[in-house]
Design a protein around this motif. Sequence first.
Motif, PDB file in Angstrom:
ATOM      1  N   GLN A 303      33.230  24.792   0.532  1.00  0.00           N
ATOM      2  CA  GLN A 303      34.096  25.201   1.630  1.00  0.00           C
ATOM      3  C   GLN A 303      35.098  26.266   1.195  1.00  0.00           C
ATOM      4  N   ASP A 304      35.485  26.268  -0.096  1.00  0.00           N
ATOM      5  CA  ASP A 304      36.244  27.395  -0.640  1.00  0.00           C
ATOM      6  C   ASP A 304      35.467  28.693  -0.428  1.00  0.00           C
ATOM      7  N   ALA A 305      34.205  28.667  -0.851  1.00  0.00           N
ATOM      8  CA  ALA A 305      33.367  29.875  -0.793  1.00  0.00           C
ATOM      9  C   ALA A 305      33.191  30.362   0.643  1.00  0.00           C
ATOM     10  N   TYR A 306      32.982  29.436   1.552  1.00  0.00           N
ATOM     11  CA  TYR A 306      32.798  29.786   2.963  1.00  0.00           C
ATOM     12  C   TYR A 306      34.041  30.471   3.513  1.00  0.00           C
ATOM     13  N   ASN A 307      35.211  29.946   3.145  1.00  0.00           N
ATOM     14  CA  ASN A 307      36.476  30.502   3.607  1.00  0.00           C
ATOM     15  C   ASN A 307      36.693  31.914   3.061  1.00  0.00           C
ATOM     16  N   LEU A 308      36.416  32.093   1.773  1.00  0.00           N
ATOM     17  CA  LEU A 308      36.674  33.385   1.146  1.00  0.00           C
ATOM     18  C   LEU A 308      35.696  34.450   1.618  1.00  0.00           C
ATOM     19  N   ALA A 309      34.445  34.073   1.885  1.00  0.00           N
ATOM     20  CA  ALA A 309      33.406  35.061   2.185  1.00  0.00           C
ATOM     21  C   ALA A 309      33.701  35.861   3.447  1.00  0.00           C
ATOM     22  N   TRP A 310      34.080  35.177   4.530  1.00  0.00           N
ATOM     23  CA  TRP A 310      34.283  35.930   5.775  1.00  0.00           C
ATOM     24  C   TRP A 310      35.513  36.835   5.682  1.00  0.00           C
ATOM     25  N   LYS A 311      36.479  36.421   4.882  1.00  0.00           N
ATOM     26  CA  LYS A 311      37.665  37.260   4.694  1.00  0.00           C
ATOM     27  C   LYS A 311      37.320  38.506   3.873  1.00  0.00           C
ATOM     28  N   LEU A 312      36.522  38.338   2.835  1.00  0.00           N
ATOM     29  CA  LEU A 312      36.045  39.494   2.076  1.00  0.00           C
ATOM     30  C   LEU A 312      35.251  40.431   2.980  1.00  0.00           C
ATOM     31  N   GLY A 313      34.477  39.855   3.903  1.00  0.00           N
ATOM     32  CA  GLY A 313      33.711  40.684   4.830  1.00  0.00           C
ATOM     33  C   GLY A 313      34.592  41.537   5.714  1.00  0.00           C
ATOM     34  N   LEU A 314      35.629  40.949   6.274  1.00  0.00           N
ATOM     35  CA  LEU A 314      36.529  41.709   7.147  1.00  0.00           C
ATOM     36  C   LEU A 314      37.276  42.798   6.382  1.00  0.00           C
ATOM     37  N   VAL A 315      37.705  42.466   5.168  1.00  0.00           N
ATOM     38  CA  VAL A 315      38.429  43.465   4.373  1.00  0.00           C
ATOM     39  C   VAL A 315      37.495  44.584   3.941  1.00  0.00           C
ATOM     40  N   TYR A 316      36.296  44.236   3.489  1.00  0.00           N
ATOM     41  CA  TYR A 316      35.346  45.248   3.035  1.00  0.00           C
ATOM     42  C   TYR A 316      34.997  46.229   4.151  1.00  0.00           C
ATOM     43  N   HIS A 317      34.844  45.731   5.355  1.00  0.00           N
ATOM     44  CA  HIS A 317      34.446  46.586   6.486  1.00  0.00           C
ATOM     45  C   HIS A 317      35.646  47.243   7.166  1.00  0.00           C
ATOM     46  N   GLY A 318      36.845  47.044   6.611  1.00  0.00           N
ATOM     47  CA  GLY A 318      38.020  47.720   7.139  1.00  0.00           C
ATOM     48  C   GLY A 318      38.574  47.123   8.406  1.00  0.00           C
ATOM     49  N   VAL A 319      38.106  45.941   8.790  1.00  0.00           N
ATOM     50  CA  VAL A 319      38.604  45.284   9.998  1.00  0.00           C
ATOM     51  C   VAL A 319      39.970  44.649   9.734  1.00  0.00           C
ATOM     52  N   ALA A 320      40.188  44.220   8.487  1.00  0.00           N
ATOM     53  CA  ALA A 320      41.456  43.585   8.108  1.00  0.00           C
ATOM     54  C   ALA A 320      41.971  44.225   6.829  1.00  0.00           C
ATOM     55  N   LYS A 321      43.261  44.082   6.600  1.00  0.00           N
ATOM     56  CA  LYS A 321      43.869  44.590   5.382  1.00  0.00           C
ATOM     57  C   LYS A 321      43.710  43.572   4.247  1.00  0.00           C
ATOM     58  N   ASP A 322      43.902  44.070   3.030  1.00  0.00           N
ATOM     59  CA  ASP A 322      43.730  43.231   1.848  1.00  0.00           C
ATOM     60  C   ASP A 322      44.606  41.982   1.889  1.00  0.00           C
ATOM     61  N   VAL A 323      45.749  42.059   2.548  1.00  0.00           N
ATOM     62  CA  VAL A 323      46.661  40.923   2.584  1.00  0.00           C
ATOM     63  C   VAL A 323      46.022  39.686   3.213  1.00  0.00           C
ATOM     64  N   LEU A 324      44.983  39.878   4.030  1.00  0.00           N
ATOM     65  CA  LEU A 324      44.274  38.726   4.598  1.00  0.00           C
ATOM     66  C   LEU A 324      43.757  37.808   3.500  1.00  0.00           C
ATOM     67  N   LEU A 325      43.392  38.377   2.365  1.00  0.00           N
ATOM     68  CA  LEU A 325      42.822  37.580   1.286  1.00  0.00           C
ATOM     69  C   LEU A 325      43.835  36.612   0.682  1.00  0.00           C
ATOM     70  N   ASP A 326      45.129  36.872   0.893  1.00  0.00           N
ATOM     71  CA  ASP A 326      46.142  35.923   0.437  1.00  0.00           C
ATOM     72  C   ASP A 326      46.026  34.586   1.162  1.00  0.00           C
ATOM     73  N   SER A 327      45.484  34.623   2.374  1.00  0.00           N
ATOM     74  CA  SER A 327      45.373  33.383   3.146  1.00  0.00           C
ATOM     75  C   SER A 327      44.329  32.432   2.551  1.00  0.00           C
ATOM     76  N   TYR A 328      43.459  32.949   1.683  1.00  0.00           N
ATOM     77  CA  TYR A 328      42.496  32.068   1.007  1.00  0.00           C
ATOM     78  C   TYR A 328      43.239  31.005   0.208  1.00  0.00           C
ATOM     79  N   HIS A 329      44.194  31.414  -0.622  1.00  0.00           N
ATOM     80  CA  HIS A 329      45.000  30.439  -1.372  1.00  0.00           C
ATOM     81  C   HIS A 329      45.822  29.570  -0.416  1.00  0.00           C
ATOM     82  N   ALA A 330      46.446  30.190   0.561  1.00  0.00           N
ATOM     83  CA  ALA A 330      47.332  29.459   1.471  1.00  0.00           C
ATOM     84  C   ALA A 330      46.586  28.353   2.209  1.00  0.00           C
ATOM     85  N   GLU A 331      45.323  28.585   2.520  1.00  0.00           N
ATOM     86  CA  GLU A 331      44.543  27.599   3.281  1.00  0.00           C
ATOM     87  C   GLU A 331      43.811  26.606   2.390  1.00  0.00           C
ATOM     88  N   ARG A 332      43.262  27.077   1.277  1.00  0.00           N
ATOM     89  CA  ARG A 332      42.389  26.211   0.498  1.00  0.00           C
ATOM     90  C   ARG A 332      43.134  25.399  -0.572  1.00  0.00           C
TER      91      ARG A 332
END
Length: 358
Positions: A303-332
Amino acid sequence: MATEPQQPVLIVGAGPVGLTLACELVRHNVPFRIIDQADAPTIYSKAQILHSRTLEMYEDLGLAEALCEQARPTRAMNLVSRSWERIAYVPIGEHDTAYPYMLSISQRETELLLCEHLGQLGGRLERQVRLLSFEQKADHVLCVLGHEGGRTESIAVRYLIGCDGAHSTVRKGLGLQFVGETYEWRLTQADIRIDWPVAQSPDDVLVFLSPQGPLGAFPLPGESRYRLIAFDASEEPTLANFQKLLDERGPPGCRVSDPHWMVQFTIHCRQVERYREGRAFLCGDAAHIHSPAGAQGLNTGVQDAYNLAWKLGLVYHGVAKDVLLDSYHAERHPVAAAVLRGTDSATKGAGLLLRLSS
């Protein structure tokens, strides 16, 4: 001058967590490399249980049906005395789900299915490749890989993901402390055939309570196959000693045979303080380990991996900023912290009962 990363993501470790992350990154159209130092999937059964939420995630990947076909559902825990007197009967599983049970399947089979699925998706796992070192820069991570035969390779990646287990090279390279404790008790377990003197439901976990300590029998796929687990048993993991444990802690007339895997190990309860350090992330056992009480370790990591993957997808495609990836720690991080608290209480409670009964 900025260095252009050769790949957006490097995944270190190809257990269920790393493989799940790789399959999810394919689904989110994020290029990656995944490496593992082993030459093949684990030959041991290791983690045994998949929970409902994990199966729902694997349904997204198109893997839930294949997993269910090779597994055994577990629907209840039956606590009994040595004379088969029922002490408690606890239903297992969630209600509001297509998978209202815990699924019993060996980690080896889960890895094999994930490897096959990754290949069908067009992904490639690089085996006998290890991460030797890495250095974080402003816009990339410079990684040195070691290949079979001694060849080394330097690559620049945008993000480094450590899915490399309790002895994580990524965690150690980041200098993050694995905060926690090691228990005084050990677990002794075997994947084994058990012939009971009376018929048992193939979907029930059996837990025998005795003055010598608890003994659990968890159903596995196959005829009369179980994972037999003894808490704080001093005996070495041999077939004769598992028969002795069953004789001492279980009902009379039970017979064990045909062991596929026997092991004894120390239990830890540890977690890193941060799941993200710059452009590096930790998933699964690299970030948290705990007692197998509740069979939540693999599930928490997947479930860690599932959470991180979609966030990496949004950041990679420019839909979200890198700061979204901070929420991985905050949530998991809080999720694993809660798991550690629960398994710690269960483990210490079992130890207390053992001391009081001895």
